[in-house]
Design an enzyme around this catalytic site. Sequence first.
Site, mmCIF file in Angstrom:
data_model
loop_
_atom_site.group_PDB
_atom_site.id
_atom_site.type_symbol
_atom_site.label_atom_id
_atom_site.label_comp_id
_atom_site.label_asym_id
_atom_site.label_seq_id
_atom_site.Cartn_x
_atom_site.Cartn_y
_atom_site.Cartn_z
ATOM 1 C CG PHE A 170 11.234 3.275 10.225
ATOM 2 C CD1 PHE A 170 11.498 2.097 9.540
ATOM 3 C CD2 PHE A 170 9.907 3.672 10.376
ATOM 4 C CE1 PHE A 170 10.462 1.322 9.023
ATOM 5 C CE2 PHE A 170 8.866 2.896 9.866
ATOM 6 C CZ PHE A 170 9.148 1.721 9.194
ATOM 7 C CE LYS A 181 15.007 4.038 5.267
ATOM 8 N NZ LYS A 181 14.504 3.094 6.294
ATOM 9 C CG ASP A 190 15.273 -0.770 3.850
ATOM 10 O OD1 ASP A 190 16.064 0.141 4.148
ATOM 11 O OD2 ASP A 190 14.961 -1.680 4.633
ATOM 12 N NE ARG A 249 -0.277 1.643 4.901
ATOM 13 C CZ ARG A 249 0.810 0.971 4.518
ATOM 14 N NH1 ARG A 249 1.736 1.567 3.812
ATOM 15 N NH2 ARG A 249 0.964 -0.300 4.864
ATOM 16 C CE LYS A 275 -2.714 -2.495 3.302
ATOM 17 N NZ LYS A 275 -3.084 -2.534 4.736
ATOM 18 C CD GLU A 283 7.857 -0.336 -3.124
ATOM 19 O OE1 GLU A 283 6.747 0.185 -2.913
ATOM 20 O OE2 GLU A 283 8.179 -1.467 -2.710
ATOM 21 C CG ASP A 284 6.916 2.426 -0.084
ATOM 22 O OD1 ASP A 284 7.691 1.607 -0.639
ATOM 23 O OD2 ASP A 284 6.288 2.151 0.960
ATOM 24 C CG ASP A 300 3.141 0.790 7.100
ATOM 25 O OD1 ASP A 300 4.010 0.656 6.213
ATOM 26 O OD2 ASP A 300 2.760 -0.152 7.818
HETATM 27 P P1 IMP Z 1 13.177 -3.762 0.672
HETATM 28 O O1 IMP Z 1 12.506 -4.945 0.051
HETATM 29 O O2 IMP Z 1 14.117 -4.154 1.775
HETATM 30 O O3 IMP Z 1 13.824 -2.844 -0.325
HETATM 31 O O4 IMP Z 1 12.064 -2.981 1.467
HETATM 32 C C1 IMP Z 1 11.146 -2.189 0.867
HETATM 33 C C2 IMP Z 1 9.952 -2.058 1.781
HETATM 34 O O5 IMP Z 1 10.318 -1.903 3.164
HETATM 35 C C3 IMP Z 1 9.181 -0.803 1.440
HETATM 36 O O6 IMP Z 1 8.224 -1.050 0.440
HETATM 37 C C4 IMP Z 1 8.566 -0.447 2.766
HETATM 38 O O7 IMP Z 1 7.321 -1.101 2.916
HETATM 39 C C5 IMP Z 1 9.503 -0.959 3.814
HETATM 40 N N1 IMP Z 1 10.348 0.123 4.385
HETATM 41 C C6 IMP Z 1 11.688 0.229 4.311
HETATM 42 N N2 IMP Z 1 12.131 1.323 4.936
HETATM 43 C C7 IMP Z 1 11.036 1.950 5.427
HETATM 44 C C8 IMP Z 1 10.842 3.160 6.184
HETATM 45 O O8 IMP Z 1 11.770 3.921 6.536
HETATM 46 N N3 IMP Z 1 9.555 3.466 6.490
HETATM 47 C C9 IMP Z 1 8.497 2.682 6.127
HETATM 48 N N4 IMP Z 1 8.629 1.549 5.426
HETATM 49 C C10 IMP Z 1 9.890 1.184 5.066
HETATM 50 MG MG MG Z 2 5.937 -1.211 1.025
#
Ligand code: IMP
Ligand code: MG
Length: 181
Positions: free
Chosen positions: A153, A132, A104, A166, A44, A100-101, A160
């Site tokens: 974070f 990040k 990470d 959100r 979401k 995508e938001d 969220d």
């Molecule tokens: P990845 O698969 O490790 O790249 O993680 C991506 C997902 O982790 C994002 O779509 C977010 O849902 C969550 N995420 C990572 N960092 C944050 C943050 O600082 N705040 C909120 N959600 C985060």
């Molecule tokens: Mg996400």
Amino acid sequence: MSMHPDCERVMLTEEQLRERVKEVALAVDKEYEGKRPLVVGILKGSIIFYSDFIRFLSMPVELDFMAVSSYGSGAVSSGKLKIKKDLDRDVSGRDVIIVEDIIDSGFTLANLKALLSERGAASVKIVTLLNKAERREYDVAPDYNCFDIENEFVVGYGLDYDEQYRHLPYIGILKRSVYEK
Ligand code: IMP
Ligand code: MG
């Protein structure tokens, strides 16, 4: 407007978000001129960014959504993406733009990009609101990124913590005391 008391400070204001999202959307719009891409929002977290982003596009687009999560967490992670809601549209032969938001570790987008390519997409590009870079573990990079951020974070503008925050119109740094309990 006052900041949510669970936030330590505002990292990106509504104005900063609006300006940068517009700038990035116009660049994407230019790149895809003459095409009709499928714009895939990842639920979401991307919803607010997505809805602002698409309103700056002048090309014809089709909208679709996916919801994903990683299998479990910790020791027995299979390293596979779990699809909670799949696309309505067939991606074969399509130019796909993933919205995508945040990137990470890169796990979500590395897997998603591979999956959509496997399904025969003509092209798959990634547009993210936040990056990040310091946290990257998987080999994936956004084609378009609005903001590089430090390893903090953050919540708001779709992002969220435990399904909260959100709806905040800005990106705020969440107080450590909220999640270190
Ligand atoms: P990845 O698969 O490790 O790249 O993680 C991506 C997902 O982790 C994002 O779509 C977010 O849902 C969550 N995420 C990572 N960092 C944050 C943050 O600082 N705040 C909120 N959600 C985060
Ligand atoms: Mg996400």
